[in-house]
Scaffold this active site. Structure first.
Site, PDB file in Angstrom:
ATOM      1  N   HIS A  57       0.765  -1.317  -0.143  1.00 30.63           N
ATOM      2  CA  HIS A  57      -0.098   0.009  -0.015  1.00 30.63           C
ATOM      3  C   HIS A  57       0.830   1.227  -0.019  1.00 30.63           C
ATOM      4  O   HIS A  57       0.478   2.291  -0.786  1.00 30.63           O
ATOM      5  CB  HIS A  57      -0.996  -0.072   1.100  1.00 30.63           C
ATOM      6  CG  HIS A  57      -1.929  -1.184   0.985  1.00 30.63           C
ATOM      7  ND1 HIS A  57      -2.850  -1.231   0.359  1.00 30.63           N
ATOM      8  CD2 HIS A  57      -1.697  -2.567   1.674  1.00 30.63           C
ATOM      9  CE1 HIS A  57      -3.415  -2.597   0.623  1.00 30.63           C
ATOM     10  NE2 HIS A  57      -2.753  -3.217   1.453  1.00 30.63           N
ATOM     11  N   ARG A  66      -0.163   7.966 -10.075  1.00 26.69           N
ATOM     12  CA  ARG A  66      -1.376   7.356  -9.896  1.00 26.69           C
ATOM     13  C   ARG A  66      -2.268   7.801  -9.067  1.00 26.69           C
ATOM     14  O   ARG A  66      -3.781   7.993  -9.286  1.00 26.69           O
ATOM     15  CB  ARG A  66      -0.959   5.735  -9.322  1.00 26.69           C
ATOM     16  CG  ARG A  66      -2.269   4.979  -8.674  1.00 26.69           C
ATOM     17  CD  ARG A  66      -1.466   3.939  -7.625  1.00 26.69           C
ATOM     18  NE  ARG A  66      -2.647   3.145  -7.041  1.00 26.69           N
ATOM     19  CZ  ARG A  66      -3.302   3.636  -5.840  1.00 26.69           C
ATOM     20  NH1 ARG A  66      -2.653   4.672  -5.388  1.00 26.69           N
ATOM     21  NH2 ARG A  66      -4.117   2.829  -5.558  1.00 26.69           N
ATOM     22  N   GLY A  90     -12.183  -3.180  -3.905  1.00 25.32           N
ATOM     23  CA  GLY A  90     -10.671  -3.528  -3.320  1.00 25.32           C
ATOM     24  C   GLY A  90     -10.289  -2.103  -2.916  1.00 25.32           C
ATOM     25  O   GLY A  90      -9.365  -1.664  -3.336  1.00 25.32           O
ATOM     26  N   GLU A 112     -13.114  -4.426   0.919  1.00 23.90           N
ATOM     27  CA  GLU A 112     -11.962  -5.172   0.843  1.00 23.90           C
ATOM     28  C   GLU A 112     -11.699  -6.569   1.565  1.00 23.90           C
ATOM     29  O   GLU A 112     -12.207  -6.748   2.517  1.00 23.90           O
ATOM     30  CB  GLU A 112     -10.844  -4.025   1.725  1.00 23.90           C
ATOM     31  CG  GLU A 112      -9.503  -4.695   1.935  1.00 23.90           C
ATOM     32  CD  GLU A 112      -9.007  -4.956   0.740  1.00 23.90           C
ATOM     33  OE1 GLU A 112      -8.006  -5.844   0.431  1.00 23.90           O
ATOM     34  OE2 GLU A 112      -8.762  -3.919  -0.324  1.00 23.90           O
ATOM     35  N   GLU A 141     -17.345 -10.466  -4.676  1.00 25.47           N
ATOM     36  CA  GLU A 141     -18.344 -11.463  -5.309  1.00 25.47           C
ATOM     37  C   GLU A 141     -19.327 -11.813  -4.219  1.00 25.47           C
ATOM     38  O   GLU A 141     -20.322 -12.387  -4.540  1.00 25.47           O
ATOM     39  CB  GLU A 141     -17.346 -12.476  -5.890  1.00 25.47           C
ATOM     40  CG  GLU A 141     -16.717 -12.108  -7.144  1.00 25.47           C
ATOM     41  CD  GLU A 141     -15.459 -11.568  -6.767  1.00 25.47           C
ATOM     42  OE1 GLU A 141     -14.761 -11.414  -7.892  1.00 25.47           O
ATOM     43  OE2 GLU A 141     -15.102 -11.215  -5.650  1.00 25.47           O
ATOM     44  N   GLU A 155      -9.301   0.792  -8.388  1.00 25.15           N
ATOM     45  CA  GLU A 155      -7.686   0.690  -9.006  1.00 25.15           C
ATOM     46  C   GLU A 155      -7.573  -0.747  -9.302  1.00 25.15           C
ATOM     47  O   GLU A 155      -6.869  -1.549  -8.226  1.00 25.15           O
ATOM     48  CB  GLU A 155      -6.878   1.368  -7.937  1.00 25.15           C
ATOM     49  CG  GLU A 155      -5.287   1.787  -8.768  1.00 25.15           C
ATOM     50  CD  GLU A 155      -4.580   0.637  -8.916  1.00 25.15           C
ATOM     51  OE1 GLU A 155      -4.691  -0.210  -9.677  1.00 25.15           O
ATOM     52  OE2 GLU A 155      -3.358   0.918  -8.062  1.00 25.15           O
ATOM     53  N   GLU A 164      -3.082 -10.498 -12.674  1.00 23.35           N
ATOM     54  CA  GLU A 164      -4.177 -10.709 -11.529  1.00 23.35           C
ATOM     55  C   GLU A 164      -5.684 -10.738 -11.611  1.00 23.35           C
ATOM     56  O   GLU A 164      -6.645 -10.896 -10.711  1.00 23.35           O
ATOM     57  CB  GLU A 164      -3.722  -9.699 -10.241  1.00 23.35           C
ATOM     58  CG  GLU A 164      -2.307  -9.894  -9.861  1.00 23.35           C
ATOM     59  CD  GLU A 164      -1.768  -9.507  -8.603  1.00 23.35           C
ATOM     60  OE1 GLU A 164      -2.789  -8.650  -7.861  1.00 23.35           O
ATOM     61  OE2 GLU A 164      -0.799  -9.690  -8.144  1.00 23.35           O
TER      62      GLU A 164
END
Length: 375
Positions: A57, A66, A90, A112, A141, A155, A164
């Site tokens: 992070h 970014r 996320g 998260e 999900e 992001e 990924e």
């Protein structure tokens, strides 16, 4: 949540890569096939665990290109976010969710899956936003929201854009939770490719010819071995380049509109396209670089905002994804370079990026190479 930039994914099984001509490659594949394959649940758990460490992070937020792009991309859409609901897919440590609250969102659901959700909740509370930003632990999900949302921010981009496979989670959230006509931040992505001459690699390949002048020992016989070691592999190399390393005009080979129906199936089948370009001048060509850019809607009065990972733009932690040929090829001005490229999930681990490349340089015969991101 973005990809664990300095961590390796576990593949837990046989993989793709290379042209299959070296004995050691075959032995390596056989050994890999003997390893038990991890289940999807095990792979996901390993993936989420990567994000429990602060270093990942730190690297993402420290990337000013970014983080500033996301902050501006969100704040410029204040009119669409004010008084509305937002889903952050996320959320990591929660900074994008807080940006959405600063833009006037009434409620932000920060989802998260990794254990870092606890730190995200702490950050939200520390900034006095716990009444508007709700941190929900778990994969998007499986998490249930109390309502549909007006916007989704995420992001999700990995190395080479799709490493990924987090985009699939964003698309799942879009289908399940986003209101019709809702806002996606970012809204689209584009992929580019260009032939390159890697100056650092060229120096390393020529190193063995320089040993004699320094130490009186001729080691130039190792040049071929160095070439096989540094270029003969099938790994996608993540490395930053400069515009000087690019040998021809970059070609866009794919464009993804995140609102497009059926995009999930396209990702599974493979994203790619054809390319053709002419070299600027004389140089050793070592391979290709691929990079991406994503675009945020401009809001009511602003132009769209583009976050680019091009070697012609300020560097980001994504750098570029390099695809090395098996050996350098000399090109001249107007040498034609063409081919076709496809990005798709690896068979053994769908989160791991695989690249199929077919290419032709000048009058040489067409060749193919199968790449995969390092485990």
């Amino acid at each position: 949540m973005s990809q664990p930039k300095k961590r390796k994914l576990e593949s837990g099984g046989g993989g793709e890569g290379g042209e299959g001509t070296e004995e050691e490659d075959g032995a390596e594949r056989e050994a890999a096939l003997e390893r038990p394959r991890r289940t999807k649940r095990e792979r996901d758990q390993l993936y989420y665990e990567c994000y429990s460490d602060v270093s990942v992070h730190e690297e993402m937020i420290a990337d000013r290109v970014r983080t500033d792009a996301y902050r501006l991309g969100i704040l410029r859409n204040w009119a669409a976010l004010r008084g509305k609901t937002v889903l952050d897919v996320g959320a990591g440590t929660g900074i994008l969710s807080i940006f959405c609250a600063q833009a006037g969102a009434r409620r932000v659901y920060a989802v998260e899956a990794s254990a870092i959700w606890q730190q995200a909740r702490e950050v939200v509370r520390f900034n006095g936003l716990e009444d508007r930003v709700h941190v929900l632990p778990g994969p998007v999900e499986t998490v249930e929201l109390p309502e549909q949302v007006d916007a989704i921010v995420s992001e999700w981009m990995g190395y080479g854009l799709l490493h990924e496979s987090m985009l699939s989670s964003v698309l799942h959230a879009r289908t399940k939770w986003l209101k019709e006509g809702g806002l996606l931040l970012p809204a689209s992505a584009e992929l580019f490719i260009a032939p390159i001459s890697d100056q650092m690699l060229e120096w390393r390949l020529g190193f063995w010819s320089q040993v004699k002048q320094h130490y009186g020992v001729d080691m130039s016989c190792l040049e071929g071995f160095a070439t096989r070691c540094l270029m003969g592999h099938s790994e996608i190399v993540v490395q930053g380049l400069s515009g000087e390393d690019v040998l021809a005009r970059p070609q866009r080979f794919a464009q993804l509109e995140l609102s497009r129906a059926g995009l999930e199936q396209e990702l599974e089948a493979g994203v790619g396209g054809r390319f053709r370009c002419s070299c600027y001048g004389s140089a050793p060509m070592h391979g290709f670089a691929i990079w991406f850019q994503v675009t945020f809607p401009g809001g009511e009065s602003e132009k769209p905002l583009v976050l680019s990972t091009s070697p012609f733009h300020p560097a980001t932690h994504w750098k570029q994804a390099l695809l090395y040929l098996n050996e350098p090829v000399q090109v001249e001005q107007d040498t034609d370079v063409s081919g076709e490229i496809t990005l798709l999930p690896s068979r053994d681990n769908p989160r791991r990026l695989r690249v199929l490349l077919r290419y032709k340089v000048g009058d040489q015969e067409e060749k193919t190479k199968d790449f995969a991101m390092e485990d």
